[in-house]
Scaffold this motif. Structure first.
Motif, short mmCIF file in Angstrom:
data_model
loop_
_atom_site.label_atom_id
_atom_site.label_comp_id
_atom_site.label_asym_id
_atom_site.label_seq_id
_atom_site.Cartn_x
_atom_site.Cartn_y
_atom_site.Cartn_z
N ALA A 108 36.09 -0.17 18.99
CA ALA A 108 36.65 -0.37 20.33
C ALA A 108 35.56 -0.57 21.37
CB ALA A 108 37.53 0.82 20.70
N HIS A 109 34.34 -0.11 21.09
CA HIS A 109 33.24 -0.19 22.05
C HIS A 109 32.10 -1.07 21.54
CE1 HIS A 109 35.13 3.05 24.41
NE2 HIS A 109 35.45 3.55 23.23
N ASP A 110 32.42 -2.04 20.69
CA ASP A 110 31.41 -2.93 20.11
C ASP A 110 30.83 -3.84 21.18
OD1 ASP A 110 29.89 -4.72 18.60
OD2 ASP A 110 31.35 -4.78 16.96
N GLY A 111 29.52 -3.72 21.42
CA GLY A 111 28.85 -4.56 22.40
C GLY A 111 28.20 -5.78 21.78
N ILE A 112 28.28 -5.92 20.47
CA ILE A 112 27.67 -7.05 19.77
C ILE A 112 28.72 -8.13 19.48
CG2 ILE A 112 26.45 -7.79 17.69
CD1 ILE A 112 24.72 -6.06 19.44
N VAL A 113 29.87 -7.72 18.97
CA VAL A 113 30.93 -8.66 18.58
C VAL A 113 32.12 -8.47 19.53
CG1 VAL A 113 32.57 -9.30 16.77
CG2 VAL A 113 30.22 -8.71 16.18
N PRO A 114 32.46 -9.51 20.28
CA PRO A 114 33.64 -9.41 21.16
C PRO A 114 34.91 -9.22 20.35
CG PRO A 114 32.30 -11.38 21.67
CD PRO A 114 31.79 -10.82 20.37
N HIS A 115 35.85 -8.47 20.90
CA HIS A 115 37.10 -8.25 20.19
C HIS A 115 37.86 -9.56 20.00
CE1 HIS A 115 40.92 -6.33 19.01
NE2 HIS A 115 40.14 -5.32 18.66
N SER A 116 37.62 -10.52 20.89
CA SER A 116 38.27 -11.83 20.75
C SER A 116 37.88 -12.51 19.44
CB SER A 116 37.91 -12.73 21.93
OG SER A 116 36.50 -12.91 22.02
N THR A 117 36.66 -12.26 18.95
CA THR A 117 36.23 -12.83 17.67
C THR A 117 37.08 -12.27 16.53
OG1 THR A 117 33.96 -13.16 18.41
CG2 THR A 117 34.30 -13.01 16.04
N VAL A 118 37.32 -10.97 16.56
CA VAL A 118 38.13 -10.32 15.52
C VAL A 118 39.57 -10.83 15.59
CG1 VAL A 118 38.90 -8.12 14.58
CG2 VAL A 118 36.66 -8.29 15.67
N GLU A 119 40.10 -10.97 16.78
CA GLU A 119 41.48 -11.44 16.94
C GLU A 119 41.62 -12.88 16.45
OE1 GLU A 119 41.94 -10.81 21.10
OE2 GLU A 119 42.76 -8.79 20.86
N LYS A 120 40.62 -13.71 16.72
CA LYS A 120 40.66 -15.10 16.29
C LYS A 120 40.63 -15.20 14.76
CE LYS A 120 38.94 -19.56 17.85
NZ LYS A 120 37.97 -20.23 18.75
N LEU A 121 39.82 -14.34 14.14
CA LEU A 121 39.80 -14.29 12.67
C LEU A 121 41.16 -13.85 12.13
CD1 LEU A 121 36.44 -12.77 11.37
CD2 LEU A 121 37.40 -15.04 10.94
N ALA A 122 41.75 -12.86 12.75
CA ALA A 122 43.05 -12.36 12.30
C ALA A 122 44.09 -13.47 12.36
CB ALA A 122 43.48 -11.16 13.14
N ASP A 123 44.02 -14.32 13.38
CA ASP A 123 44.97 -15.42 13.51
C ASP A 123 44.72 -16.51 12.47
OD1 ASP A 123 46.19 -14.20 15.66
OD2 ASP A 123 45.02 -15.29 17.17
N SER A 124 43.48 -16.59 11.96
CA SER A 124 43.11 -17.67 11.05
C SER A 124 43.20 -17.29 9.58
CB SER A 124 41.68 -18.14 11.36
OG SER A 124 41.58 -18.58 12.70
N LEU A 125 43.16 -16.00 9.28
CA LEU A 125 43.21 -15.54 7.89
C LEU A 125 44.62 -15.09 7.55
CD1 LEU A 125 39.86 -13.54 7.81
CD2 LEU A 125 40.37 -15.55 6.41
N PRO A 126 45.27 -15.77 6.63
CA PRO A 126 46.65 -15.39 6.28
C PRO A 126 46.71 -13.94 5.79
CG PRO A 126 46.05 -17.50 5.28
CD PRO A 126 44.79 -16.92 5.85
#
Length: 283
Positions: free
Chosen positions: A227-245
């Motif tokens: 929740a406090h990751d300063g290296i990887v934006p949470h938007s990157t994780v969300e975009k992956l979640a949308d792209s990986l079935p």
């Protein structure tokens, strides 16, 4: 008796050797642990301890230029193709009937690029589950780690300022309440990391659009974010979640980027759940 961990130096190509840790339990499932840029396989030590009593095989390695693996001052040795060949060599040598890949940060980027490569060439997806921690951005080449003027300093200046740069990285990568002893241990473990290696790695990392992952067949995927990751934006994780079935996202409170070290019990629990899913799929 539980088989112990075994360490070896493995030549993966002429002039290229990786330090590999394995536990061969003659099990049908193998867990592959892939650390991030600037890390090392020992960062998975809490996961090793958790899975050693279980009937699974374990494979982890220090990426080229990291940990106890061979080092280099040639930029071409840190190309995306070189790291993908390393990954393929290790995977093919130790794969078993079922495989789960647990990766962190830049290790996620390499893992996903490799899966895309394998699928494009052979239309085979040789994994049964993925657990991805703090997956590094992969849609653009990164000129540096900090996203500011620090990334543009000449290497000799960066070496002089290394203590200050290290403190800045820790502020981004670790939750403020992290045990100081853990911070000191990891700081000591990475003190020999080459800034040349890190810059080369970031500049040459594999690049692919998240949307390309939609072409992959569905496989269980657990995405874990701090929740406090300063290296990887949470938007990157969300975009992956949308792209990986079939991907599911778990966001851990009081946690930044070093997820397997900051929240080992939660990572182990989620990996146990993935292992249970893969084992159930064998029936």
């Amino acid at each position: 008796m539980t088989p112990p961990l075994h360490e070896q130096m493995l030549t993966v190509a002429p002039g290229r050797a990786l330090h590999v840790t394995t536990r061969q339990a003659e099990a049908p499932v193998t867990l592959f642990f892939v650390h991030g840029g600037g890390g090392n396989k020992n960062q998975w030590r809490r996961q090793f301890a958790h899975f050693l009593p279980q009937h699974v095989n374990i494979v982890a390695w220090d990426a080229f230029g990291h940990g106890k693996s061979q080092r280099s001052k040639r930029e071409q040795d840190f190309s995306a193709d070189a790291f993908l060949r390393d990954f393929s060599f290790i995977f093919e040598k130790f794969r078993t009937e079922k495989t789960i890949i647990i990766a962190h940060s830049f290790g996620c980027r390499i893992t996903l690029a490799w899966l895309l490569q394998v699928w494009t060439r052979r239309h085979v997806l040789p994994v049964d589950g993925l657990v991805l921690l703090g997956p590094a951005p992969h849609e653009n080449k990164r000129r540096g780690l900090f996203g500011n003027w620090m990334d543009h300093l000449p290497l000799p200046v960066m070496e002089i300022l290394r203590p200050q740069l290290g403190r800045r990285f820790e502020a981004l990568a670790w939750y403020p309440g992290t045990d100081p002893a853990l911070l000191a241990f990891e700081r000591n473990a990475t003190r020999h990391n080459s800034l040349f290696m890190m810059r080369s790695l970031l500049r040459q990392g594999p690049v692919f659009p998240a949307a390309a992952l939609k072409a992959l067949p569905a496989v269980p995927v657990t995405l874990i974010a701090g929740a406090h990751d300063g290296i990887v934006p949470h938007s990157t994780v969300e975009k992956l979640a949308d792209s990986l079935p079939g991907a599911e996202v778990h966001t851990l409170d009081e946690c930044a980027h070093q997820i397997m070290l900051e929240k080992p019990d939660e990572v182990n629990m989620l990996t146990d759940a993935m292992l249970a899913r893969v084992n159930a799929g064998r029936a």
